[in-house]
Design an enzyme around this catalytic site. Structure first.
Site, mmCIF file in Angstrom:
data_model
loop_
_atom_site.group_PDB
_atom_site.id
_atom_site.type_symbol
_atom_site.label_atom_id
_atom_site.label_comp_id
_atom_site.label_asym_id
_atom_site.label_seq_id
_atom_site.Cartn_x
_atom_site.Cartn_y
_atom_site.Cartn_z
ATOM 1 N N ASP A 178 0.756 -1.111 0.116
ATOM 2 C CA ASP A 178 -0.042 0.344 0.064
ATOM 3 C C ASP A 178 0.761 1.253 0.177
ATOM 4 O OD1 ASP A 178 -2.297 1.853 0.254
ATOM 5 O OD2 ASP A 178 -2.573 1.475 2.440
ATOM 6 N N PHE A 179 1.939 1.513 -0.897
ATOM 7 C CA PHE A 179 2.441 2.634 -1.227
ATOM 8 C C PHE A 179 2.075 3.623 -1.983
ATOM 9 C CE2 PHE A 179 5.683 -1.006 -1.226
ATOM 10 C CZ PHE A 179 5.868 -0.675 -0.165
ATOM 11 N N GLU A 180 1.539 4.343 -0.913
ATOM 12 C CA GLU A 180 0.450 5.713 -1.792
ATOM 13 C C GLU A 180 1.797 7.121 -1.414
ATOM 14 O OE1 GLU A 180 -2.244 6.357 0.466
ATOM 15 O OE2 GLU A 180 -3.103 4.413 0.632
ATOM 16 N N SER A 181 3.537 7.076 -2.044
ATOM 17 C CA SER A 181 3.776 7.929 -2.709
ATOM 18 C C SER A 181 4.836 6.726 -3.814
ATOM 19 C CB SER A 181 4.592 8.555 -1.920
ATOM 20 O OG SER A 181 5.636 7.848 -1.009
#
Ligand SMILES: *[C@@H]1O[C@H](CO)[C@@H](O)[C@H](O)[C@H]1NC(C)=O
Ligand SMILES: *[C@@H]1O[C@H](CO)[C@@H](O)[C@H](O)[C@H]1NC(C)=O
Length: 426
Positions: free
Chosen positions: A170-173
């Site tokens: 759940d990488f968001e950058s």
């Protein structure tokens, strides 16, 4: 054995007869999988997140991703208030959580739940890995920490001898070299399964605009995922934008993700779980009632559809009746699913995937040349938003690529951006 012990063991035997564990756990052939993130207590009350085992007896839930391992280089587990029941390993900040160890084992053995470890989250800041070598080494370390116990390893294991059922990203950058990291975990998992160990799973939680800015490195065909849980919230493509009866669906763009599953994904049988907020405050785009039912029944018509993901457990349990509603919506689809849209193609495919229907659409062309080589190019241009116009109410959109409305929030709210695609008044 005393009377009460014998009574209890009979009750236990009876319970296991009455409640066969048939539907618990991720099932790739099912369209009714329900995943609920646990660990971040996003509802935010001191007692709104119970320990993990509290939720495992719920027969409607199949998959629980633990959120989050929020740093990899200096491994960091954060599970909000559940962390108060952990200590730390000597000389480190890394949590040592025997209670979660016991709970994972109970959830797996007594309730057949699929327990994933989710890596990343909105506060993950490491940006991936400096090289492919560093990514592969990190995957081996994470496997030693959370995978099968390795007799030769001295690594600290936050969940003791408990072995998770897989990893969720759940990488968001924007990140670099994460495909190497994911591919190495996949290889280690497959090798363990081939050697007689259990089945392990790989999942990711991209945001709904395609392609996902942070996770696309892994999703563009290089790594085989079992399922992905798309965040259809906090964005212009949120579940709340579903238009019942409209086959084009201008915003809720499941079609593009279905095309991804069939033509880009390394695993053409990958399952897509539609991610939704579990309560009003869990994210913008919270939807219930007829719109939710229609959106889920529409999604069910795609062969890639595998169920629903919700953020998060604390919000869900504060929202009485919502889990039953979602389960009923999934069960009420009726009839046999009609696979639609793109048909699966073999080796060389060129698909143009529409990612937005606004004036400032982003068009990405993906070319699948083999199962492991993939090239992707994208271009985008943004339209300008207006700093005038009616003030936007709480949770309303106030910015993001393609947004042309007012950027002024009604008092006392201010405009906060969750992604390049979405800013909201909060
Ligand atoms: C556990 O769940 C999996 C996936 O749904 C299923 O295949 C398996 O039969 C279940 N096991 C038990 C003991 O119910
Ligand atoms: C912390 O431990 C206590 C005592 O076992 C338990 O009752 C409580 O549910 C735990 N809380 C969390 C959030 O894990």
């Amino acid at each position: 054995m005393s009377f009460s012990q014998s009574f209890l063991s009979r009750m236990a035997a009876l319970t296991s007869l009455v409640l066969p564990l048939v539907s618990a756990g991720f099932d790739p052939s099912s369209k009714t999988n329900i995943a609920v993130y646990w660990g971040q207590n996003s509802y935010g009350q001191a007692t709104s997140q119970e320990r993990l085992s509290y939720y495992c007896s719920n027969t409607e839930i199949d998959i629980i991703p633990i959120a989050f391992l929020l740093a990899i280089d200096t491994p960091t587990i954060n599970v909000a208030n559940a962390g108060n029941n952990c200590t730390t390993f000597a000389g480190t900040e890394l949590l040592d959580c025997p209670q979660i160890e016991a709970d994972i084992e109970e959830c797996q053995s007594s309730y057949n739940k699929t327990i994933m470890l989710s890596i990343g989250g909105a506060t993950y800041t490491e940006g991936g890995f400096t090289s492919s070598t560093a990514a592969i080494a990190a995957a081996q370390e994470i496997w030693a920490m959370f995978g099968p116990v390795q007799a030769s390893s001295t690594v600290d294991r936050p969940f003791g001898d408990a072995v998770v059922d897989g990893f969720d990203f759940d990488f968001e950058s924007v990140t670099e070299n994460t495909a190497y990291f994911a591919a190495e975990l996949r290889a280690l998992m497959n090798a363990a399964t081939a050697a007689g160990d259990k089945e392990y799973y790989l999942s990711a939680a991209p945001q709904c605009p395609y392609p996902d800015a942070a996770d696309n490195d892994m999703l563009d065909g290089a790594v085989s995922f079992d399922f992905i849980m798309i965040q259809f919230y906090n964005n212009y493509c949120s579940i709340s934008t579903f238009v019942a009866g409209d086959t084009a669906q201008p915003y809720f763009d499941y079609t593009t993700w279905d095309a991804w599953a069939q033509t880009v994904s390394a695993n053409p049988n990958v399952k897509i779980l539609v991610g939704i907020p579990a309560n009003t405050g869990a994210g913008s785009g919270y939807t219930t009632g007829a719109t939710l039912e229609a959106a889920l029944q529409y999604s069910e018509t795609f062969s890639s559809f595998g169920g629903v993901m919700m953020w998060d457990m604390s919000q869900l349990y504060a929202n009485t009746g919502f889990l039953d509603e979602v389960a009923a919506d999934l069960g009420s689809g009726g009839g046999s699913p009609t696979p639609t849209s793109t048909s699966k193609t073999s080796t060389t495919t060129s698909t143009t995937l529409r990612t937005s229907t606004t004036a400032s659409a982003t068009t990405t062309t993906l070319t699948r040349t083999s199962s492991t080589t993939l090239s992707s190019s994208s271009s985008s241009s943004s339209a300008s938003a207006s700093s005038t116009g009616a003030p936007v109410a709480e949770w309303g959109q106030c910015g993001g690529i393609g947004y042309t409305g007012s950027t002024v929030c009604a008092s006392p709210y201010s405009c906060v951006c969750n992604s390049v695609w979405w800013c909201q008044c909060e």
